[in-house]
Structures are given as structure tokens and as C-alpha cells.
Design a protein around this motif. Sequence first.
Motif, PDB file in Angstrom:
ATOM      1  N   UNK A 189     -27.548  50.600  -6.105  1.00 18.87           N
ATOM      2  CA  UNK A 189     -26.179  51.007  -6.446  1.00 18.87           C
ATOM      3  C   UNK A 189     -25.221  49.818  -6.389  1.00 18.87           C
ATOM      4  N   UNK A 190     -25.434  48.961  -5.403  1.00 19.85           N
ATOM      5  CA  UNK A 190     -24.587  47.772  -5.300  1.00 19.85           C
ATOM      6  C   UNK A 190     -24.770  46.877  -6.523  1.00 19.85           C
ATOM      7  N   UNK A 191     -25.995  46.700  -6.942  1.00 21.42           N
ATOM      8  CA  UNK A 191     -26.259  45.832  -8.092  1.00 21.42           C
ATOM      9  C   UNK A 191     -25.739  46.458  -9.393  1.00 21.42           C
ATOM     10  N   UNK A 192     -25.775  47.765  -9.471  1.00 22.29           N
ATOM     11  CA  UNK A 192     -25.186  48.441 -10.631  1.00 22.29           C
ATOM     12  C   UNK A 192     -23.679  48.223 -10.659  1.00 22.29           C
ATOM     13  N   UNK A 193     -23.064  48.328  -9.482  1.00 24.95           N
ATOM     14  CA  UNK A 193     -21.623  48.079  -9.376  1.00 24.95           C
ATOM     15  C   UNK A 193     -21.301  46.636  -9.742  1.00 24.95           C
ATOM     16  N   UNK A 194     -22.171  45.716  -9.314  1.00 21.37           N
ATOM     17  CA  UNK A 194     -21.963  44.302  -9.619  1.00 21.37           C
ATOM     18  C   UNK A 194     -22.024  44.043 -11.115  1.00 21.37           C
ATOM     19  N   UNK A 195     -22.974  44.676 -11.788  1.00 22.88           N
ATOM     20  CA  UNK A 195     -23.122  44.505 -13.237  1.00 22.88           C
ATOM     21  C   UNK A 195     -21.878  45.013 -13.959  1.00 22.88           C
ATOM     22  N   UNK A 196     -21.314  46.114 -13.491  1.00 21.93           N
ATOM     23  CA  UNK A 196     -20.103  46.662 -14.106  1.00 21.93           C
ATOM     24  C   UNK A 196     -18.910  45.734 -13.912  1.00 21.93           C
ATOM     25  N   UNK A 197     -18.815  45.165 -12.717  1.00 22.76           N
ATOM     26  CA  UNK A 197     -17.715  44.234 -12.442  1.00 22.76           C
ATOM     27  C   UNK A 197     -17.834  42.988 -13.308  1.00 22.76           C
ATOM     28  N   UNK A 198     -19.033  42.457 -13.444  1.00 21.62           N
ATOM     29  CA  UNK A 198     -19.234  41.262 -14.266  1.00 21.62           C
ATOM     30  C   UNK A 198     -18.943  41.523 -15.728  1.00 21.62           C
ATOM     31  N   UNK A 199     -19.266  42.720 -16.181  1.00 26.27           N
ATOM     32  CA  UNK A 199     -19.021  43.083 -17.580  1.00 26.27           C
ATOM     33  C   UNK A 199     -17.520  43.095 -17.868  1.00 26.27           C
ATOM     34  N   UNK A 200     -16.740  43.555 -16.899  1.00 33.58           N
ATOM     35  CA  UNK A 200     -15.287  43.650 -17.081  1.00 33.58           C
ATOM     36  C   UNK A 200     -14.574  42.323 -16.805  1.00 33.58           C
ATOM     37  N   UNK A 201     -15.239  41.438 -16.081  1.00 31.55           N
ATOM     38  CA  UNK A 201     -14.566  40.199 -15.647  1.00 31.55           C
ATOM     39  C   UNK A 201     -14.642  39.083 -16.670  1.00 31.55           C
TER      40      UNK A 201
END
Length: 202
Positions: A189-201
Motif C-alpha cells: 500500500x505504501x508503494x502504491x501511494x508512492x507511485x501515485x505521488x510520483x505520478x502527480x509530482x
Amino acid sequence: VINLGFNHQHQKFMSMKRIRITFGLGVLSILTLSACKTQNKIVNTMPPKVLAAKLPCFSPAYQSNRDALFGSGTGESLDSKNAYRKASLESKSKIAAQINYLLNRIVYAYDKKAHLSGEQIASLRIVAGRIANTQLNYLSTVCKRNNTNPETGKTISYLANQITVDQVIDAFDEMAEKDHAMINYNSNEMRTAAAEVLKDSF
């Protein structure tokens, strides 16, 4: 009577002198202010980002992206080693700030999925701060240049370091799993959240 006449003429003369001096200072102030404004216009004709892009190790090639975080630095000193240390310190401080900011955004995104407690959020933020410091020992230098200031003879050192985003997230994941407050920590779940943050950043 003569003395009174003299005093009157003297006072009149001094008053005219003060007016001239005041007027002269006023004109001088206006000219000085105009010169300063002109000078600032000349200095500020090129935006800071454009100026930075023309410096060694500061080009767009050394801007952070989804794969890596970059930090560029510059230092000037009569001692070339000291100039390098200054550039290295600036570079590291920029990367540390980026790591801390990125990981805190990931913590926020992970909290939305895992519904963490206040203690867990605080604990993960502490982990993020530790990672921002410890990972500075694993930076890769991707650009290094030295020039000489023709006016002062000092060495100007330019430097760019990088660290991969995967390296940062792996280190965060490993430390978070060992944290005593993260009993139900979910790495996926943390890595999924990280991928979402990177996509938006980026």
C-alpha cells in the motif's frame, strides 16, 4: 540699528543657502535613485532560472524527475577543496529537502489508504527525516566542474549529485517495517501511494 540690519541680511543669506543646499540634495537623491533603478533593471533582465541553466551542473539535465532526485551546488574560495565543500553542502541540503518533502507526501497518501493513527503518522515522519539524512551518504556525483574567477582568482566549484527515487523508497520501506509503532504496516500500500505521488509530482 546697523547690527540689526546686518543680522537680518545674514539671516536672509543663510536661508537662501539652506534652500540651495536642500534643493541640491534633492536633485542628487533623485539622480541616485534613478541610477539604482536603472542598475536593477539591467541586473534583473534575465530570470534567475535562465541564469542558473547556463551554469555548469545546473542545466535541465540535472533537474529532479520520477527516477532520480538531483541537487546542484556551487562554492567559491581561494582553496579549491573548500570551494568543493561549499558546493557539496549546497547540493546535499537540496537533496535532503527533496527527500523529506517527497516522503512526507507519501506518508500523507499512505495514510489515506491505511487510516493510520496519529502516533503512526508521527513515527513515519520521523522515519522520513532519518532517511533524508542517512541517504546523503549514498549520493552519486554526476557533474563536477571548476572555474577560476578572473576578478578574484578564487576557485568556483560546481557540483551536481543525484540519488534514485527507488533507493529512497526502498530505504524508507525497510526502516518503516522495523518501526515499533507500525504494527500493521503494509509495504504494498505504501508503494502504491508512492507511485501515485510520483505520478502527480513530475
